[in-house]
Structure formats: structure tokens, C-alpha cells
Write a protein that holds these residues in place. Structure first.
Motif, PDB file in Angstrom:
ATOM      1  N   UNK A  20     -34.171  -6.760  55.280  1.00  0.00           N
ATOM      2  CA  UNK A  20     -36.091  -6.551  54.713  1.00  0.00           C
ATOM      3  C   UNK A  20     -36.534  -5.903  53.844  1.00  0.00           C
ATOM      4  N   UNK A  21     -35.150  -5.405  52.219  1.00  0.00           N
ATOM      5  CA  UNK A  21     -35.726  -5.443  51.382  1.00  0.00           C
ATOM      6  C   UNK A  21     -36.901  -6.080  50.700  1.00  0.00           C
ATOM      7  N   UNK A  22     -38.061  -5.933  50.542  1.00  0.00           N
ATOM      8  CA  UNK A  22     -38.772  -6.940  49.808  1.00  0.00           C
ATOM      9  C   UNK A  22     -37.816  -7.343  48.338  1.00  0.00           C
ATOM     10  N   UNK A  23     -38.159  -8.492  48.361  1.00  0.00           N
ATOM     11  CA  UNK A  23     -37.746  -9.916  47.252  1.00  0.00           C
ATOM     12  C   UNK A  23     -36.388  -9.230  46.416  1.00  0.00           C
ATOM     13  N   UNK A  24     -35.637  -9.122  47.688  1.00  0.00           N
ATOM     14  CA  UNK A  24     -34.139  -9.527  47.179  1.00  0.00           C
ATOM     15  C   UNK A  24     -33.779 -10.257  47.405  1.00  0.00           C
ATOM     16  N   UNK A  25     -33.712 -10.916  47.685  1.00  0.00           N
ATOM     17  CA  UNK A  25     -33.393 -13.023  48.025  1.00  0.00           C
ATOM     18  C   UNK A  25     -33.725 -13.043  46.313  1.00  0.00           C
ATOM     19  N   UNK A  26     -35.435 -12.749  46.045  1.00  0.00           N
ATOM     20  CA  UNK A  26     -35.425 -13.297  44.794  1.00  0.00           C
ATOM     21  C   UNK A  26     -34.670 -12.847  43.700  1.00  0.00           C
ATOM     22  N   UNK A  27     -34.209 -11.976  43.605  1.00  0.00           N
ATOM     23  CA  UNK A  27     -32.993 -11.943  42.612  1.00  0.00           C
ATOM     24  C   UNK A  27     -31.082 -12.215  42.995  1.00  0.00           C
ATOM     25  N   UNK A  28     -31.242 -12.311  43.624  1.00  0.00           N
ATOM     26  CA  UNK A  28     -29.736 -13.543  44.537  1.00  0.00           C
ATOM     27  C   UNK A  28     -30.163 -14.410  43.856  1.00  0.00           C
ATOM     28  N   UNK A  29     -31.554 -14.861  44.023  1.00  0.00           N
ATOM     29  CA  UNK A  29     -31.221 -16.398  43.644  1.00  0.00           C
ATOM     30  C   UNK A  29     -31.132 -16.539  42.365  1.00  0.00           C
ATOM     31  N   UNK A  30     -31.644 -16.244  41.781  1.00  0.00           N
ATOM     32  CA  UNK A  30     -31.354 -16.054  39.972  1.00  0.00           C
ATOM     33  C   UNK A  30     -30.278 -15.126  39.375  1.00  0.00           C
ATOM     34  N   UNK A  31     -29.198 -14.724  40.637  1.00  0.00           N
ATOM     35  CA  UNK A  31     -27.635 -14.502  40.074  1.00  0.00           C
ATOM     36  C   UNK A  31     -27.079 -15.098  40.515  1.00  0.00           C
ATOM     37  N   UNK A  32     -27.479 -16.175  41.299  1.00  0.00           N
ATOM     38  CA  UNK A  32     -26.871 -17.346  42.472  1.00  0.00           C
ATOM     39  C   UNK A  32     -26.757 -18.368  41.381  1.00  0.00           C
ATOM     40  N   UNK A  33     -28.130 -19.007  40.470  1.00  0.00           N
ATOM     41  CA  UNK A  33     -28.209 -19.762  39.285  1.00  0.00           C
ATOM     42  C   UNK A  33     -27.139 -19.266  38.627  1.00  0.00           C
ATOM     43  N   UNK A  34     -27.452 -18.178  38.086  1.00  0.00           N
ATOM     44  CA  UNK A  34     -26.793 -17.866  36.472  1.00  0.00           C
ATOM     45  C   UNK A  34     -25.088 -17.655  36.737  1.00  0.00           C
ATOM     46  N   UNK A  35     -24.557 -16.676  37.862  1.00  0.00           N
ATOM     47  CA  UNK A  35     -23.033 -17.317  38.235  1.00  0.00           C
ATOM     48  C   UNK A  35     -22.295 -19.127  38.555  1.00  0.00           C
ATOM     49  N   UNK A  36     -21.499 -19.408  36.932  1.00  0.00           N
ATOM     50  CA  UNK A  36     -21.187 -20.812  36.715  1.00  0.00           C
ATOM     51  C   UNK A  36     -20.778 -20.913  38.509  1.00  0.00           C
ATOM     52  N   UNK A  37     -20.526 -22.301  38.840  1.00  0.00           N
ATOM     53  CA  UNK A  37     -20.401 -22.961  39.346  1.00  0.00           C
ATOM     54  C   UNK A  37     -18.453 -23.403  39.333  1.00  0.00           C
ATOM     55  N   UNK A  38     -17.877 -23.439  38.350  1.00  0.00           N
ATOM     56  CA  UNK A  38     -16.958 -23.575  37.990  1.00  0.00           C
ATOM     57  C   UNK A  38     -16.333 -22.292  37.930  1.00  0.00           C
ATOM     58  N   UNK A  39     -16.055 -20.942  37.909  1.00  0.00           N
ATOM     59  CA  UNK A  39     -16.117 -20.146  37.936  1.00  0.00           C
ATOM     60  C   UNK A  39     -14.530 -20.361  38.871  1.00  0.00           C
ATOM     61  N   UNK A 136     -16.147 -15.306  28.243  1.00  0.00           N
ATOM     62  CA  UNK A 136     -16.428 -15.990  28.460  1.00  0.00           C
ATOM     63  C   UNK A 136     -17.438 -16.290  29.586  1.00  0.00           C
ATOM     64  N   UNK A 137     -16.343 -14.855  30.583  1.00  0.00           N
ATOM     65  CA  UNK A 137     -16.816 -14.797  32.152  1.00  0.00           C
ATOM     66  C   UNK A 137     -18.097 -13.965  31.742  1.00  0.00           C
ATOM     67  N   UNK A 138     -19.051 -13.699  32.988  1.00  0.00           N
ATOM     68  CA  UNK A 138     -20.009 -12.819  33.412  1.00  0.00           C
ATOM     69  C   UNK A 138     -20.145 -12.091  33.801  1.00  0.00           C
ATOM     70  N   UNK A 139     -20.789 -11.139  33.786  1.00  0.00           N
ATOM     71  CA  UNK A 139     -20.927  -9.449  34.982  1.00  0.00           C
ATOM     72  C   UNK A 139     -22.794  -9.643  34.921  1.00  0.00           C
ATOM     73  N   UNK A 140     -23.053  -9.554  36.680  1.00  0.00           N
ATOM     74  CA  UNK A 140     -24.293  -9.677  37.207  1.00  0.00           C
ATOM     75  C   UNK A 140     -24.695  -8.162  37.896  1.00  0.00           C
ATOM     76  N   UNK A 141     -25.310  -7.624  37.545  1.00  0.00           N
ATOM     77  CA  UNK A 141     -25.325  -6.613  38.445  1.00  0.00           C
ATOM     78  C   UNK A 141     -27.161  -6.647  38.978  1.00  0.00           C
ATOM     79  N   UNK A 142     -26.977  -6.520  39.951  1.00  0.00           N
ATOM     80  CA  UNK A 142     -27.951  -6.573  40.961  1.00  0.00           C
ATOM     81  C   UNK A 142     -28.204  -5.169  41.571  1.00  0.00           C
ATOM     82  N   UNK A 143     -29.621  -4.274  40.370  1.00  0.00           N
ATOM     83  CA  UNK A 143     -28.994  -3.165  40.848  1.00  0.00           C
ATOM     84  C   UNK A 143     -30.265  -2.624  40.833  1.00  0.00           C
TER      85      UNK A 143
END
Length: 218
Positions: A20-39, A136-143
Motif C-alpha cells: 500500500x506504499x503510494x507509487x511504490x509500483x511505479x519505482x519498481x516498474x522503472x527498475x524492472x525496465x532497467x535491469x537487462x533480461x540477459x543478466x 557492464x553490470x548495473x546497480x539499482x537502489x530503490x530507496x
């Protein structure tokens, strides 16, 4: 410094309202887009009940993953979530301490965990993350980050249904700008705040790729 996350009551209270945290899923959605499918390997720091890792594995079901947490309640929850998934290794470790010896990763993620660390430990953890990433690796911190003013902090608390007296004493919030500067100085590239709503922010940085002879500009 106070850290309530070894308390089952505190952990269960968080889990009950996490969706129920407001807008949390928006941040998660962006993170999911940025992490390559090939990792091929993902490290999840402060995994909680494994929510974010589970979302990543929807489109990356065979990715090898290491999930780290120290809360007994969270560890039990993440073990239950991934009990039938042999690709997930779960490690009991307090992020206040230096990370254990681990192999390299293509992606390191974290969701609302690092803000519980002292500022000095935040920065040293970022260095450890950089060293664990493959080129080439990625660090994503939803914080959870600090507001620039008291008024904006109070606005955030109101938006999530909390009074100032109910503020989590475990929080050690830090502003976005300082953390982005740290990441750049450590050596990450393409560092930016990729998404933000009040005190919720997605900070991302990439470890530079190794240059080959063919990459050299003549």
C-alpha cells in the motif's frame, strides 16, 4: 543508532502495508525496465520477503540469485517464497557488516534497505557493490531518501499515513544528490535518479565495460 528490524512485530507491520506504499509500483516498474533480461546473476541486498527479486524473476525465471537479509522474520518469509526455487540462495547477513565473499554479479539490487545504515556504511557498501559487479553490470537502489525540508518530510509522512511521532527510528535518511555524487566518485557511470516521488527514489549506476582494442578510437 536504533534498528528495529530484528523485531518480528516491526517486520510484520512493514509487510502488512508494503503493497500500500503510494507509487511504490511505479519505482519498481522503472527498475524492472532497467535491469537487462540477459543478466545471469543477481544480488538482492536487504531482500525482505523477496518481493523485488520475485518480480525480476517473472521475466528471468532461471537467473541465479543471492538474497541477503538479517531479520529472522524476513528470512523466514523469503525462504517460504522461494522454497521450490533452487536458483535462489538465501544468506543471513547484517548489511552493517562487510559483505561476505561472493562471486561476481551482473546486477545488484536493493529495495528500501540501505537507508537503515549509517552514512559512512552506505558509502563503503557502494564500494563493495561496485567491486562485486561484472564490467557492464548495473546497480539499482530503490530507496527511501531524505527530504530537502522538514515541510516536505511531513508531507511524505502524511501521504503514507503516518504521524511524525510514528517515524521509523531505524531510518538514517540521506539526500539523493550526495548519494549520486558518491556513486560517480566510486566509478559508476550513467549515474542518475531514474525515478522519484517525494522520499522514494530509484538511484542507478553502471559499472564501466572493459574496453577492447576494437573499442579504441583511432
Amino acid at each position: 543508532m536504533v534498528n528495529l528490524w530484528t523485531s518480528a512485530e516491526h517486520a510484520l507491520s512493514y509487510l502488512a502495508q508494503a503493497d500500500n506504499i503510494p507509487h511504490r509500483t511505479e519505482g519498481e516498474s522503472v527498475l524492472l525496465e532497467e535491469v537487462p533480461k540477459t543478466v545471469k546473476r543477481i544480488l538482492d541486498l536487504g531482500t525482505g520477503d523477496g518481493r523485488l527479486l520475485a518480480l525480476l524473476k517473472i521475466e528471468r525465471p532461471t537467473v541465479s540469485s543471492v538474497a541477503v537479509d538479517f531479520s529472522p522474520t524476513m528470512l523466514e518469509a523469503v525462504k517460504t517464497r522461494f522454497q521450490d526455487d533452487s536458483t535462489v540462495e538465501i544468506i543471513d547477513h547484517n548489511l552493517d557488516q562487510t559483505l561476505p565473499e561472493l562471486d561476481d554479479f551482473d546486477a545488484v539490487i536493493s529495495s528500501f534497505a540501505i537507508h537503515h545504515l549509517s552514512h559512512h556504511r552506505k558509502r563503503s557498501l557502494y564500494v563493495e557493490i561496485f567491486n562485486l559487479l561484472q564490467p557492464g553490470g548495473i546497480f539499482c537502489n530503490l530507496e527511501h531518501v531524505a527530504s530537502p525540508t522538514v515541510r516536505l518530510h511531513e508531507k511524505f509522512l502524511k501521504a503514507i499515513g503516518r504521524k511524525p511521532s510514528e517515524d521509523d527510528p531505524s531510518n538514517q535518511l540521506l539526500d539523493v544528490e550526495t548519494q549520486l555524487k558518491w556513486l560517480r566518485n566510486i566509478g559508476f557511470e550513467d549515474v542518475d535518479c531514474y525515478w522519484k516521488w517525494l522520499e522514494l527514489a530509484l538511484l542507478i549506476g553502471l559499472k564501466p565495460k572493459l574496453h577492447t582494442t576494437s573499442d579504441t578510437v583511432q
